[in-house]
Design a protein around this motif. Structure first.
Motif, PDB file in Angstrom:
ATOM      1  N   ASP A   7      53.585  45.530  13.349  1.00  7.57           N
ATOM      2  CA  ASP A   7      52.410  46.402  13.289  1.00  7.57           C
ATOM      3  C   ASP A   7      51.744  46.536  14.648  1.00  7.57           C
ATOM      4  O   ASP A   7      51.180  47.576  14.977  1.00  7.57           O
ATOM      5  CB  ASP A   7      51.399  45.850  12.274  1.00  7.57           C
ATOM      6  N   GLN A   8      51.797  45.479  15.444  1.00 11.13           N
ATOM      7  CA  GLN A   8      51.205  45.498  16.777  1.00 11.13           C
ATOM      8  C   GLN A   8      52.223  44.946  17.768  1.00 11.13           C
ATOM      9  O   GLN A   8      52.886  43.939  17.490  1.00 11.13           O
ATOM     10  CB  GLN A   8      49.924  44.658  16.806  1.00 11.13           C
ATOM     11  N   THR A   9      52.345  45.606  18.891  1.00  9.77           N
ATOM     12  CA  THR A   9      53.351  45.209  19.883  1.00  9.77           C
ATOM     13  C   THR A   9      52.691  44.473  21.036  1.00  9.77           C
ATOM     14  O   THR A   9      51.761  44.997  21.660  1.00  9.77           O
ATOM     15  CB  THR A   9      54.092  46.451  20.426  1.00  9.77           C
ATOM     16  N   HIS A  10      53.176  43.266  21.312  1.00 10.46           N
ATOM     17  CA  HIS A  10      52.657  42.467  22.427  1.00 10.46           C
ATOM     18  C   HIS A  10      53.563  42.547  23.652  1.00 10.46           C
ATOM     19  O   HIS A  10      53.162  42.138  24.736  1.00 10.46           O
ATOM     20  CB  HIS A  10      52.520  41.002  21.997  1.00 10.46           C
ATOM     21  N   ASN A  11      54.769  43.032  23.476  1.00 13.64           N
ATOM     22  CA  ASN A  11      55.729  43.062  24.574  1.00 13.64           C
ATOM     23  C   ASN A  11      55.282  44.027  25.663  1.00 13.64           C
ATOM     24  O   ASN A  11      54.757  45.106  25.376  1.00 13.64           O
ATOM     25  CB  ASN A  11      57.108  43.468  24.050  1.00 13.64           C
ATOM     26  N   PHE A  12      55.499  43.624  26.929  1.00 14.60           N
ATOM     27  CA  PHE A  12      55.090  44.454  28.061  1.00 14.60           C
ATOM     28  C   PHE A  12      55.820  45.801  28.088  1.00 14.60           C
ATOM     29  O   PHE A  12      55.330  46.765  28.679  1.00 14.60           O
ATOM     30  CB  PHE A  12      55.343  43.720  29.374  1.00 14.60           C
ATOM     31  N   VAL A  13      57.005  45.867  27.492  1.00 13.80           N
ATOM     32  CA  VAL A  13      57.812  47.086  27.513  1.00 13.80           C
ATOM     33  C   VAL A  13      57.817  47.747  26.134  1.00 13.80           C
ATOM     34  O   VAL A  13      58.696  48.547  25.827  1.00 13.80           O
ATOM     35  CB  VAL A  13      59.237  46.783  28.006  1.00 13.80           C
ATOM     36  N   GLY A  14      56.878  47.395  25.296  1.00 20.44           N
ATOM     37  CA  GLY A  14      56.730  48.059  24.022  1.00 20.44           C
ATOM     38  C   GLY A  14      57.772  47.647  22.993  1.00 20.44           C
ATOM     39  O   GLY A  14      58.428  46.613  23.102  1.00 20.44           O
ATOM     40  N   ARG A  15      57.933  48.505  21.992  1.00 17.31           N
ATOM     41  CA  ARG A  15      58.840  48.210  20.887  1.00 17.31           C
ATOM     42  C   ARG A  15      60.290  48.144  21.363  1.00 17.31           C
ATOM     43  O   ARG A  15      61.065  47.301  20.900  1.00 17.31           O
ATOM     44  CB  ARG A  15      58.693  49.284  19.803  1.00 17.31           C
ATOM     45  N   VAL A  16      60.658  49.030  22.279  1.00 17.97           N
ATOM     46  CA  VAL A  16      62.030  49.016  22.806  1.00 17.97           C
ATOM     47  C   VAL A  16      62.311  47.700  23.525  1.00 17.97           C
ATOM     48  O   VAL A  16      63.376  47.098  23.370  1.00 17.97           O
ATOM     49  CB  VAL A  16      62.268  50.210  23.746  1.00 17.97           C
ATOM     50  N   GLY A  17      61.346  47.250  24.332  1.00 13.86           N
ATOM     51  CA  GLY A  17      61.518  45.972  25.033  1.00 13.86           C
ATOM     52  C   GLY A  17      61.635  44.806  24.077  1.00 13.86           C
ATOM     53  O   GLY A  17      62.437  43.890  24.289  1.00 13.86           O
TER      54      GLY A  17
END
Length: 212
Positions: free
Chosen positions: A43-53
């Motif tokens: 639901d929430q993305t913490h990765n620096f490169v988003g969902r793809v990352g």
């Protein structure tokens, strides 16, 4: 100009992969992924490169474990080489990257390093490749010492493929650097002895030599 473009592209991809790996959080995985922690994941993305990352990092860590970091580091090397020397990145060099990653992951498994399994590395620090190749195959067939020797040799061979340096050339360059270092140290020692001798033969507080 295409060499510069390709070099910059490699550096960009390497930086994105490294950022994705260091900021990986299993909570970023979508619910349809087998790496998801729960149905509400993603639901929430913490990765620096988003969902793809998050997806890329999660599957890389699952497959290769900590050896996945070798990929962005190798791509950084290729990018710098492209920008600096305009050399051609051969298939053998990319093969060397694959060899390093596989043998590195297997070495981690054989040596039981970073073996803790958690949500970040579900199959341990060696990943699936290390578990199968290092733990299931080589360690059972050759023992810990034999598997370490074989995998260490294979890893070095991959490193030579990546750098494009022949082992004998590397050894020769190392010997030349050691010789140069010894010569510089000897020249520095002689210069210090000469200065000390001149200081000993000079009247204190002046530049007048001590009369003989």
């Amino acid at each position: 100009p295409w060499n510069d473009v390709f070099g910059i592209f490699l550096l960009m991809v390497a930086a994105m992969l490294l950022l994705a790996l260091v900021s990986y959080d299993p909570r970023d995985m979508p619910s349809w992924s087998f790496l998801a922690l729960s149905e509400s994941s993603g639901d929430q993305t913490h990765n620096f490169v988003g969902r793809v990352g998050a997806l890329a990092a999660g599957h890389m860590l699952w497959l290769m474990g900590s050896a996945a970091y070798l990929l962005p580091f190798s791509m950084t090397w290729f990018g710098v080489c492209k920008l600096h020397s305009k050399i051609r990145i051969t298939r053998a060099a990319w093969l060397g990257v694959a060899v390093m990653i596989i043998s590195g992951a297997a070495l981690l498994q054989v040596q039981n390093l970073l073996s803790e399994r958690d949500h970040f590395t579900p199959l341990g620090g060696a990943g699936g490749l290390g578990y199968v190749i290092g733990g299931t195959l080589l360690k059972n067939l050759l023992g810990k010492a034999g598997a370490t020797l074989v995998l260490g040799t294979v890893y070095m061979a991959g490193l030579f493929l990546v750098t494009g340096q022949h082992p004998l050339t590397v050894i020769h360059n190392i010997r030349m650097e050691l010789t140069r270092w010894k010569m510089e140290r000897e020249a520095q020692r002689l210069a210090e002895e000469k200065l000390a001798e001149e200081a000993a033969n000079t009247i204190p507080g002046t530049l007048t030599p001590v009369p003989t």
